[in-house]
Every structure is written in C-alpha cells, then in structure tokens.
Design an enzyme around this catalytic site. Structure first.
Site, short mmCIF file in Angstrom:
data_model
loop_
_atom_site.label_atom_id
_atom_site.label_comp_id
_atom_site.label_asym_id
_atom_site.label_seq_id
_atom_site.Cartn_x
_atom_site.Cartn_y
_atom_site.Cartn_z
N GLY A 8 44.20 97.41 45.94
CA GLY A 8 43.38 98.64 45.85
C GLY A 8 44.26 99.89 45.89
O GLY A 8 43.87 100.92 46.44
N LEU A 10 45.22 102.16 43.85
CA LEU A 10 44.95 103.41 43.13
C LEU A 10 43.85 104.24 43.80
O LEU A 10 43.44 105.27 43.28
CB LEU A 10 44.57 103.12 41.67
N GLY A 11 43.38 103.80 44.96
CA GLY A 11 42.32 104.52 45.66
C GLY A 11 42.84 105.70 46.46
O GLY A 11 44.02 106.07 46.38
N ILE A 35 42.51 96.63 40.45
CA ILE A 35 41.71 95.99 39.39
C ILE A 35 41.79 96.78 38.09
O ILE A 35 41.45 96.28 37.02
CB ILE A 35 40.25 95.80 39.85
N ARG A 36 42.24 98.04 38.19
CA ARG A 36 42.32 98.90 37.01
C ARG A 36 43.71 99.52 36.95
O ARG A 36 44.45 99.46 37.93
CB ARG A 36 41.26 100.00 37.07
N TYR A 141 28.23 98.14 54.93
CA TYR A 141 29.65 98.46 55.14
C TYR A 141 30.05 98.15 56.58
O TYR A 141 31.09 97.54 56.83
CB TYR A 141 29.85 99.95 54.84
P1 NAD Z 1 38.86 103.87 47.39
O1 NAD Z 1 37.44 103.60 47.04
O2 NAD Z 1 39.39 105.24 47.17
O3 NAD Z 1 39.80 102.85 46.61
C1 NAD Z 1 39.52 101.49 46.50
C2 NAD Z 1 40.37 100.92 45.39
O4 NAD Z 1 40.04 99.52 45.28
C3 NAD Z 1 40.11 101.54 44.02
O5 NAD Z 1 41.33 101.97 43.44
C4 NAD Z 1 39.46 100.42 43.21
O6 NAD Z 1 39.83 100.43 41.84
C5 NAD Z 1 40.01 99.18 43.90
N1 NAD Z 1 39.16 98.01 43.70
C6 NAD Z 1 37.81 97.93 43.61
N2 NAD Z 1 37.42 96.66 43.41
C7 NAD Z 1 38.55 95.92 43.36
C8 NAD Z 1 38.82 94.54 43.17
N3 NAD Z 1 37.83 93.65 42.97
N4 NAD Z 1 40.10 94.12 43.19
C9 NAD Z 1 41.11 95.00 43.38
N5 NAD Z 1 40.93 96.32 43.55
C10 NAD Z 1 39.66 96.77 43.53
O7 NAD Z 1 39.07 103.42 48.92
P2 NAD Z 1 40.05 104.02 50.02
O8 NAD Z 1 39.43 105.25 50.56
O9 NAD Z 1 41.44 104.07 49.51
O10 NAD Z 1 39.88 102.92 51.18
C11 NAD Z 1 40.77 101.84 51.35
C12 NAD Z 1 40.36 101.07 52.58
O11 NAD Z 1 40.32 101.96 53.71
C13 NAD Z 1 38.96 100.42 52.53
O12 NAD Z 1 38.98 99.20 53.23
C14 NAD Z 1 38.10 101.40 53.26
O13 NAD Z 1 36.95 100.78 53.82
C15 NAD Z 1 39.05 101.88 54.35
N6 NAD Z 1 38.67 103.18 54.92
C16 NAD Z 1 38.74 104.32 54.17
C17 NAD Z 1 38.37 105.53 54.72
C18 NAD Z 1 38.43 106.82 53.92
O14 NAD Z 1 37.99 107.87 54.43
N7 NAD Z 1 38.99 106.82 52.73
C19 NAD Z 1 37.91 105.57 56.04
C20 NAD Z 1 37.82 104.39 56.77
C21 NAD Z 1 38.23 103.20 56.20
#
Ligand code: NAD
Length: 319
Positions: A8, A10-11, A35-36, A141
């Site tokens: 993941g 790119l998130g 995934i992208r 979630y």
């Molecule tokens: P995000 O939504 O920004 O990024 C998620 C990434 O996962 C995306 O790039 C997406 O393309 C990728 N993805 C989706 N489906 C997929 C698959 N099947 N296989 C591979 N990749 C896939 O999320 P984030 O904010 O970077 O969060 C990352 C982690 O941190 C998560 O577990 C989230 O629950 C946790 N988290 C985030 C926050 C926050 O504020 N951002 C807070 C608490 C916990």
C-alpha cells in the site's frame, strides 16, 4: 531493518514513509508495492512492484525475490470507505493482513502494521483513553483493527514473529491526500484555507479527535521498529498521539495565519457517528515508557509548517 517491503506504498502514509526509509536504509533496500502504479516519486526513486495484498502467493514471491527481512503492511480500506463497503473492507483488511503475517512467519521477517484510534468504541473511556481498555468498536474498520491487533499478538506468541504496531490517530500531511478516513477534514481544511479562504466541515463543532503530523508518525514507525525487543511489553497497538482538537480549534489557529478564513458546518451523519464513537484523547504513556515515543509537532507548529509547505506545493502545481 535491512531489506524492507512496503505494501500500500502509494497511500497517504506509504508515499512519505518509503522516501524516509530510502533515505535512512538506502534506496535499493526499500521495495515499494501497491495494487496500482502512478507517476509518483515512490515509483521512480527505488524498486517498485505491483502487488495485490489479497494474493498471498504474489506477496510471498516478491518478499522472497528481494530477500526482505522486514515487511511493513499498510494496504487497507480506511474508516469511512470501510463503512460504505463493509464486506470489501473485511476481505481486504483481514485477508491482506493474514497473508502478510503468513509471509512474515514463513520468511522470518520483522513485521509492522498500523492499528488506529478506530479500534476503540463508544464504551471505551473517552478521555485519556488507557493503553489497555475496553475495545468494542461499532464500525467495520474498528472490528478489523481490533481483530488485527489480536492477530498480530497471536503471530508473536504462537510463531515468534517479531510483530509491532501503533494505534495511529488522524494523520495530517501535505504530500498525498488521505484515503477516506473520518479525520480527513483536518487535512482538507488546510487546502481549502489556502485555495478558497473557507471550508465546510463534515465534522461538527465540539467533536474532539486525536491527530498527529506525518513527520512524527514516520519517526514513530522507525523508532518502534528499531526499539529493543526485550523492552516491549505491548507490541502491536501502542497508543500514540500528538494533539487532540475540535474543528473550531484548528479554525482558530488557521485564522492566525489567514485572518479572513471562515468555517462552515454541514455535518455528515455517517462520519460524525464514527467520530463520536472514538476517544476524545488517548494516553500514550506506554509508548513513551517502552520505546521513547515523543512527538515534535503540536497544533500551532504543525499549522505553520502545513501552510508553508502546502503554499509552495499549490503554487508549483498551478505553474
Ligand atoms: P491510504 O488509503 O492513503 O492508502 C492505502 C493504499 O493501499 C493505497 O495506495 C491503495 O492503492 C492501496 N491498496 C488498496 N487495495 C490494495 C490491495 N488489494 N493490495 C495492495 N494495495 C492496495 O491509507 P493510509 O492512510 O496510507 O493508511 C495506511 C494504514 O495506516 C492503514 O492500515 C490505515 O488503516 C492505517 N491508519 C491510517 C491513518 C491515517 O490517518 N492515514 C490513521 C490510522 C491508521
């Protein structure tokens, strides 16, 4: 951590974590996967592979190919999106996690995955929420995150996998927009303050949630992963936070920099209900005591930095 795989990547978190890890551990030693594929720096500044985390064999093959000793599992569906698509959330959040833990077990990798303040629920004590407390979340979630915390503990005590994790609050950053969480308003507000001098919040006045600026979140990941294993009593769900504020408080701080900024409210019942089921503020004492967690940014210093960095970015994008 010598050879690291990030899922993941790119998130919101991954796109900055990969850059930080490449700076610390060497660009070739941090393999970004998602995934992208996009045109982002993460794809071009070191190894990148397409990986769907629901495909356990593909995850195993990529981890083995790079001889990785560390797996950082970030791919997930976030709170608001998970509430809209609960079955997809279960399959991705739990299916992806168990695949990642299996790879870590088979290839003896150190393991990190984030939990969240979403792992708490309406019956959890709301103020100074303790590290160990009632966790009966009412969102998909939250159900995923509590299950994930338990699963990571299980892989540690059953199989000896060196699993570690943090309960992140809402993360605020300017590089990559957030991916559908309940705290996203606290990122959007900075973009709108700079672009339109006004913002309409979907979270109501008086709703307190924990937040942290991205540089502190990234440093916390590195510090926890580098911490001596023998000092960790908790492993997979450390409370970490830097600040707790309500929408009117972030508005007041933004107004110090942009006096004409105005805030309006159009409350979204779904995200408001999620926010109200979460703590007002959590207690990070265990993280401080067990591995020295410390956040550098508070609301004032984060706002100053966000507005400076975002102004540069918006001018660059416009040009
Ligand atoms: P995000 O939504 O920004 O990024 C998620 C990434 O996962 C995306 O790039 C997406 O393309 C990728 N993805 C989706 N489906 C997929 C698959 N099947 N296989 C591979 N990749 C896939 O999320 P984030 O904010 O970077 O969060 C990352 C982690 O941190 C998560 O577990 C989230 O629950 C946790 N988290 C985030 C926050 C926050 O504020 N951002 C807070 C608490 C916990």
């Amino acid at each position: 951590m010598e050879k690291i795989i990030v899922t993941g990547a790119l998130g919101q978190i991954g796109s900055e974590l990969v850059t930080k890890l490449r700076n610390v551990y060497g660009a070739q030693n941090v393999v970004a996967t998602d995934i992208r594929k996009t045109d982002s720096e993460v794809v071009h500044s070191g190894p990148f592979e397409i990986l769907d985390v629901t495909d356990g064999k593909a995850m195993y093959d990529i981890t083995k190919k790079y001889n990785a000793d560390t797996l950082i599992h970030l791919a997930a569906l976030l709170s608001a999106t998970a509430e809209a698509k609960p079955l997809l959330a279960w399959n991705l959040n739990m299916g992806g996690l168990v695949n990642a833990l299996e790879v870590a077990r088979e290839l003896r990798c150190q393991f990190f995955t984030p939990s969240s303040i979403g792992a708490f629920g309406p019956s959890t004590p709301k103020d100074a929420t303790p590290q160990d407390t009632i966790q009966r979340p009412t969102t998909m979630y939250g159900v995923n995150k509590v299950s994930g915390e338990l699963l990571c503990d299980y892989y540690n005590h059953k199989f000896g996998v060196d699993t570690r994790g943090l309960r992140f609050p809402g993360l605020i950053s300017y590089v990559t927009p957030p991916g559908g969480g309940t705290t996203d308003y606290a990122v959007e507000i900075y973009y709108e303050a700079l672009k339109n001098k006004s913002y309409t919040s979907y979270i109501d006045k008086g709703t307190y949630m924990d937040m942290m600026y991205m540089p502190d979140a990234l440093q916390a990941i590195v510090d926890l992963m580098e911490a001596e294993e023998c000092k960790l009593k908790h492993r997979n769900a450390f409370n970490v936070t830097a600040m707790s504020f309500a929408p009117e408080e972030i508005t007041a701080v933004i107004k110090k920099h942009i006096p004409e900024f105005t805030m309006n409210y159009d409350v979204d019942p779904v995200r408001q209900a999620i926010a109200e089921s979460w703590p007002n503020s959590i207690d990070a004492t265990a993280a401080k005591e067990e591995w020295g967690f410390k956040a550098q940014y508070d609301l004032e210093s984060m706002t100053k930095d966000m507005l400076e960095k975002l102004s540069v970015k918006l001018v660059k994008n416009a040009g």
